[in-house]
Motif scaffolding. Sequence first.
Motif, PDB file in Angstrom:
ATOM      1  N   PHE A   1       0.795  -1.221   0.000  1.00 56.86           N
ATOM      2  CA  PHE A   1       0.000   0.000   0.000  1.00 56.86           C
ATOM      3  C   PHE A   1       0.834   1.280   0.000  1.00 56.86           C
ATOM      4  O   PHE A   1       0.276   2.374   0.077  1.00 56.86           O
ATOM      5  N   VAL A   2       2.156   1.154  -0.037  1.00 57.22           N
ATOM      6  CA  VAL A   2       3.019   2.336  -0.157  1.00 57.22           C
ATOM      7  C   VAL A   2       4.078   2.087  -1.230  1.00 57.22           C
ATOM      8  O   VAL A   2       4.492   0.963  -1.474  1.00 57.22           O
ATOM      9  N   GLU A   3       4.516   3.175  -1.867  1.00 56.25           N
ATOM     10  CA  GLU A   3       5.569   3.079  -2.876  1.00 56.25           C
ATOM     11  C   GLU A   3       6.231   4.457  -3.031  1.00 56.25           C
ATOM     12  O   GLU A   3       5.592   5.409  -3.490  1.00 56.25           O
ATOM     13  N   PRO A   4       7.491   4.633  -2.632  1.00 55.87           N
ATOM     14  CA  PRO A   4       8.335   3.603  -2.026  1.00 55.87           C
ATOM     15  C   PRO A   4       7.952   3.335  -0.565  1.00 55.87           C
ATOM     16  O   PRO A   4       7.305   4.148   0.069  1.00 55.87           O
ATOM     17  N   GLY A   5       8.390   2.162  -0.061  1.00 56.08           N
ATOM     18  CA  GLY A   5       8.108   1.789   1.312  1.00 56.08           C
ATOM     19  C   GLY A   5       9.375   1.687   2.131  1.00 56.08           C
ATOM     20  O   GLY A   5      10.452   1.387   1.602  1.00 56.08           O
ATOM     21  N   PHE A   6       9.240   1.955   3.431  1.00 54.06           N
ATOM     22  CA  PHE A   6      10.410   1.970   4.315  1.00 54.06           C
ATOM     23  C   PHE A   6      10.078   1.289   5.639  1.00 54.06           C
ATOM     24  O   PHE A   6       8.919   1.194   6.046  1.00 54.06           O
TER      25      PHE A   6
ATOM     26  N   LEU B   1      15.017  -2.173  16.680  1.00 53.85           N
ATOM     27  CA  LEU B   1      13.641  -2.634  16.814  1.00 53.85           C
ATOM     28  C   LEU B   1      12.794  -1.983  15.735  1.00 53.85           C
ATOM     29  O   LEU B   1      12.755  -0.753  15.610  1.00 53.85           O
ATOM     30  N   GLU B   2      12.143  -2.823  14.947  1.00 52.55           N
ATOM     31  CA  GLU B   2      11.241  -2.308  13.914  1.00 52.55           C
ATOM     32  C   GLU B   2      10.070  -1.612  14.591  1.00 52.55           C
ATOM     33  O   GLU B   2       9.330  -2.218  15.358  1.00 52.55           O
ATOM     34  N   LEU B   3       9.897  -0.347  14.301  1.00 50.65           N
ATOM     35  CA  LEU B   3       8.884   0.436  15.004  1.00 50.65           C
ATOM     36  C   LEU B   3       7.811   0.981  14.080  1.00 50.65           C
ATOM     37  O   LEU B   3       6.640   1.001  14.427  1.00 50.65           O
ATOM     38  N   CYS B   4       8.210   1.387  12.891  1.00 52.63           N
ATOM     39  CA  CYS B   4       7.273   2.174  12.094  1.00 52.63           C
ATOM     40  C   CYS B   4       7.398   1.880  10.601  1.00 52.63           C
ATOM     41  O   CYS B   4       8.125   2.574   9.898  1.00 52.63           O
ATOM     42  N   PRO B   5       6.697   0.885  10.092  1.00 50.47           N
ATOM     43  CA  PRO B   5       6.600   0.727   8.644  1.00 50.47           C
ATOM     44  C   PRO B   5       5.925   1.954   8.047  1.00 50.47           C
ATOM     45  O   PRO B   5       4.928   2.439   8.585  1.00 50.47           O
ATOM     46  N   CYS B   6       6.444   2.478   6.969  1.00 51.75           N
ATOM     47  CA  CYS B   6       5.917   3.729   6.444  1.00 51.75           C
ATOM     48  C   CYS B   6       6.256   3.863   4.963  1.00 51.75           C
ATOM     49  O   CYS B   6       6.961   3.030   4.388  1.00 51.75           O
ATOM     50  N   GLY B   7       5.792   4.934   4.355  1.00 49.72           N
ATOM     51  CA  GLY B   7       6.105   5.202   2.965  1.00 49.72           C
ATOM     52  C   GLY B   7       5.098   6.131   2.329  1.00 49.72           C
ATOM     53  O   GLY B   7       4.176   6.627   2.985  1.00 49.72           O
ATOM     54  N   MET B   8       5.275   6.358   1.039  1.00 49.32           N
ATOM     55  CA  MET B   8       4.364   7.202   0.282  1.00 49.32           C
ATOM     56  C   MET B   8       3.169   6.358  -0.173  1.00 49.32           C
ATOM     57  O   MET B   8       3.338   5.252  -0.686  1.00 49.32           O
ATOM     58  N   ILE B   9       1.966   6.853   0.051  1.00 48.83           N
ATOM     59  CA  ILE B   9       0.750   6.098  -0.249  1.00 48.83           C
ATOM     60  C   ILE B   9       0.713   5.730  -1.735  1.00 48.83           C
ATOM     61  O   ILE B   9       0.903   6.571  -2.607  1.00 48.83           O
TER      62      ILE B   9
END
Length: 358
Positions: free
Chosen positions: A258-263, A286-294
């Motif tokens: 659901f995001v591109e690019p994703g981080f 520690l993986e905390l926050c999957p994120c990216g451009m919608i």
Amino acid sequence: MLEKAQQLKLQFEEKVNTAKTPADLEQLRIEFLGKKGAVASLMSELRNVPNDQKKEAGQIINEVKQFVENTIKEKNIELQKLEEERLINAAEDYDVTFPITEEKGSYHPITLVQRELEDIFAAMGFSIEDYDEIVDDYHCFEALNIPKHHPARDMQDTYYLSTNQLLKTHTSAAQNAILKKYTPELEADRPIRVIFPGRCFRNEKIDACHENTFFQMEGVMVDKDISISNLIYFMKTMLSEVFQQDITVRLRPGFFPFVEPGFELDIQCTICGGKGCPSCKDSGWLELCPCGMIHPNVLTAGGLDPEKYTGFAFGLGLTRLAMMRYGIKDIRVFNSCNLKSLSQFENATFTSPDKEVK
């Protein structure tokens, strides 16, 4: 036999009308329906009835038995309703000024972190929304660019209901509804800035850093010319407010449909200082926050033109953030109901613009 059955029925009616509690009904049930009860005794007399009358006599006894069983059930429901009304009336009569003498409870650590984050994002202009825990496949997956049979679904095995609904696997399940709800904001030249915390569920193998029930906080911002720089700014601002210090973070590529690019936004483990421990799988991070451009497909599903608008989204792990904030080494503590472990937060506080909660 008919006369005896009628007398037994009348006798039961008199007694059931005087029953005041479920215990009274249970005593009546034993008296009339037990192995040595009145109905069984009447049934034993069938052997003395002429053969040509046994069928009719048996039917009469069964009718009495059915009457007793049904009456006890109805009376039990009636008594339960009366007890509920009594409890409601007692609650209404409760004196709220009565002094508290029992030991006070405390806020759950995840509640403390969630409320603090809500204050932080509200100060940055974000609205706060709530969303259902039970969703359909479309909102949890398809509206997020995860079609049926997509491999990404394997990472989010969850619990399905007989209604063809499921327990949401991530707070991203609310994105489609949020985008549609706040479209008028964009049409009025105001950016969409919303966070929506909630409880999520996955069929996970439970260990020190994984649970099948956990909390996230989703956030989205959509407007013209939104970029990754905006995402990094809001994330660093949030973390510095939460930990009251500079936190070492890293941004690495990550795949999310659901995001591109994703981080993947990781923070250095505050429990071990980056040296490695069970909480961070000995990685120091520690993986905390999957994120990216919608992703443009997600914007389109939400009724927005991806040629005109861009935005970022993030899924903040409230449970893992609470672990880092309070130095909790095992995620299983949160859902354990272990008051001894959780009572240490009795004096924990978080600040709000207009009050302080303890």
